[in-house]
Each structure stands twice: as structure tokens, then as C-alpha cells.
Design a protein around this motif. Structure first.
Motif, PDB file in Angstrom:
ATOM      1  N   MET A   1       0.676  -1.204   0.022  1.00 37.56           N
ATOM      2  CA  MET A   1       0.143  -0.083  -0.135  1.00 37.56           C
ATOM      3  C   MET A   1       0.922   1.209  -0.090  1.00 37.56           C
ATOM      4  SD  MET A   1      -2.781   1.317   2.751  1.00 37.56           S
ATOM      5  CE  MET A   1      -3.886   0.049   2.196  1.00 37.56           C
ATOM      6  N   ASP A   5      -2.280   6.288  -2.319  1.00 35.07           N
ATOM      7  CA  ASP A   5      -3.328   5.590  -2.216  1.00 35.07           C
ATOM      8  C   ASP A   5      -4.351   6.173  -1.170  1.00 35.07           C
ATOM      9  OD1 ASP A   5      -2.583   3.893  -4.299  1.00 35.07           O
ATOM     10  OD2 ASP A   5      -1.852   2.234  -3.012  1.00 35.07           O
ATOM     11  N   ASP A  74     -12.497   3.527   2.850  1.00 35.57           N
ATOM     12  CA  ASP A  74     -11.252   3.366   2.588  1.00 35.57           C
ATOM     13  C   ASP A  74     -10.474   3.862   3.536  1.00 35.57           C
ATOM     14  OD1 ASP A  74     -11.496   2.123  -0.166  1.00 35.57           O
ATOM     15  OD2 ASP A  74     -12.026   4.212  -0.573  1.00 35.57           O
ATOM     16  N   VAL A  75      -8.966   3.352   3.621  1.00 37.53           N
ATOM     17  CA  VAL A  75      -7.847   3.788   4.676  1.00 37.53           C
ATOM     18  C   VAL A  75      -7.877   5.207   4.188  1.00 37.53           C
ATOM     19  CG1 VAL A  75      -5.672   3.552   5.670  1.00 37.53           C
ATOM     20  CG2 VAL A  75      -7.342   1.644   5.209  1.00 37.53           C
ATOM     21  N   ALA A 104      -9.269   3.930   9.360  1.00 36.17           N
ATOM     22  CA  ALA A 104      -9.501   2.914   8.546  1.00 36.17           C
ATOM     23  C   ALA A 104     -10.782   2.449   9.140  1.00 36.17           C
ATOM     24  CB  ALA A 104      -8.474   1.726   9.072  1.00 36.17           C
ATOM     25  N   ALA A 108     -11.085  -3.562   8.895  1.00 36.77           N
ATOM     26  CA  ALA A 108      -9.868  -3.510   7.703  1.00 36.77           C
ATOM     27  C   ALA A 108      -8.624  -3.730   8.241  1.00 36.77           C
ATOM     28  CB  ALA A 108      -9.884  -2.147   6.831  1.00 36.77           C
ATOM     29  N   ASP A 111      -5.415  -4.230   5.996  1.00 39.74           N
ATOM     30  CA  ASP A 111      -5.289  -2.659   5.205  1.00 39.74           C
ATOM     31  C   ASP A 111      -4.762  -1.561   6.303  1.00 39.74           C
ATOM     32  OD1 ASP A 111      -5.637  -3.725   2.613  1.00 39.74           O
ATOM     33  OD2 ASP A 111      -7.685  -2.828   2.729  1.00 39.74           O
ATOM     34  N   HIS A 112      -5.260  -1.720   7.458  1.00 39.46           N
ATOM     35  CA  HIS A 112      -5.056  -0.699   8.681  1.00 39.46           C
ATOM     36  C   HIS A 112      -3.445  -1.209   9.084  1.00 39.46           C
ATOM     37  CE1 HIS A 112      -5.690   1.962  11.847  1.00 39.46           C
ATOM     38  NE2 HIS A 112      -5.185   1.232  12.729  1.00 39.46           N
ATOM     39  N   LYS A 114      -1.136  -2.517   7.104  1.00 35.96           N
ATOM     40  CA  LYS A 114      -0.164  -2.244   6.026  1.00 35.96           C
ATOM     41  C   LYS A 114      -0.023  -0.786   6.058  1.00 35.96           C
ATOM     42  CE  LYS A 114      -1.586  -5.926   2.951  1.00 35.96           C
ATOM     43  NZ  LYS A 114      -2.309  -6.245   1.719  1.00 35.96           N
ATOM     44  N   ALA A 115      -1.154  -0.004   6.117  1.00 36.73           N
ATOM     45  CA  ALA A 115      -0.747   1.585   6.180  1.00 36.73           C
ATOM     46  C   ALA A 115       0.203   2.047   7.428  1.00 36.73           C
ATOM     47  CB  ALA A 115      -2.051   2.344   6.349  1.00 36.73           C
TER      48      ALA A 115
END
Length: 155
Positions: A1, A5, A74-75, A104, A108, A111-112, A114-115
Motif C-alpha cells: 500500500m 493511495d 477506505d483507509v 481505517a 480493515a 489494510d490498516h 499495512k498503512a
């Protein structure tokens, strides 16, 4: 990520006159609300609730406040550079002047994480932090934040 993005160009803030973590969180929540359409008070409650569990001040003047919200698609990230560092109860007891807030969606998890990982890696690079602290142009700040980590670290 990649940060590109999750970070919009208008989500890069140069904050002046803030004297407390609460004021900072209000400014971040206002911007996140504008970007996401989510309720500002829900955003504020999410990040302050997380902060009550322990400071998100990582040390070296850096903080990554974060929270999760029901209904968020989305994040989303908001970057703030403060003209004067503020007390943040950071792990090294140093005041904070570089902040990236992450929001987030509830559920998620990957994704959270990863961010958070991406932001932490970027902000661990001393040359990047030095540049973020000295750059005065918001477009350039955005570019620095959203180019690849390798490019930023080499700049």
C-alpha cells in the motif's frame, strides 16, 4: 500500500498556532471529515479513544494517531507538520511536530496494519523527516510523502 493511495494532496496541512494534542486532533478531524464525508465528532472520538490506550507518539517528534470508523470506505491519511512542537506524551517524552493520522474502516485489519507499517517505515528515515520538517511548499511535501520510500530516502 502506497501513501498516494490513502493521502489526498489537500490532506497535507501546515499547522500554525496549535498548543495541544486536543487542538491538533480537532484540526485533523476537521480535514478528515471534509475528505471522507464522515462526521467530525466520530473521527475525533475514534482517534482520542485510541490515544487514551497509549500515546501514538513514536519518538523523534513523530506521531501516528489512528482510529477505526464504521462506514468509512477506505483507509485515509492526513499529514500535518506543526510550526511549533506540542506535548504528545511520546515514548521519548519529546514534543511532536510531524504527524500522520490514519483512519481505517472497522474490519480493515490487514489494510490498516499495512498503512501503519508503510507510514512508520517512511518516518523512520532520518533524511525524509529532515526534509518534511524543512520543506515549505505543500505540493512538494505531498510529493515527498507519496513517492516511493526508496526515492524519498535517497533524496
Amino acid at each position: 500500500m502506497e501513501l498516494a493511495d490513502i493521502l489526498a494532496e489537500d490532506a497535507v496541512l501546515d499547522c500554525t498556532g496549535l498548543t495541544s494534542k486536543r487542538q491538533l486532533f480537532e484540526v485533523l478531524s476537521d480535514k478528515a471529515s471534509e475528505i471522507t464525508g464522515m462526521d467530525r465528532n466520530e473521527i475525533l472520538a475514534s482517534i482520542t479513544g485510541r490515544e487514551e490506550l497509549g500515546s501514538t507518539g513514536l519518538g523523534n517528534g513523530i506521531a501516528i494517531p489512528h482510529g477505526k470508523l464504521n462506514g468509512l470506505k477506505d483507509v485515509t491519511a492526513v499529514f500535518a507538520r506543526l510550526d511549533e512542537p506540542i506535548d504528545f506524551d511520546a515514548v521519548d517524552d519529546q514534543p511532536v511536530d510531524v504527524v500522520i493520522m490514519l483512519l481505517a474502516p472497522v474490519g480493515a485489519g490487514a489494510d490498516h496494519l499495512k498503512a501503519l507499517s508503510r507510514v512508520a517505515r517512511l518516518l523512520r528515515t532520518e533524511s525524509v523527516i529532515d526534509q518534511l520538517r524543512t520543506e515549505t511548499d505543500r505540493k512538494r511535501l505531498y510529493t515527498m510523502l507519496t513517492t516511493s520510500l526508496e526515492d524519498s530516502a535517497a533524496a
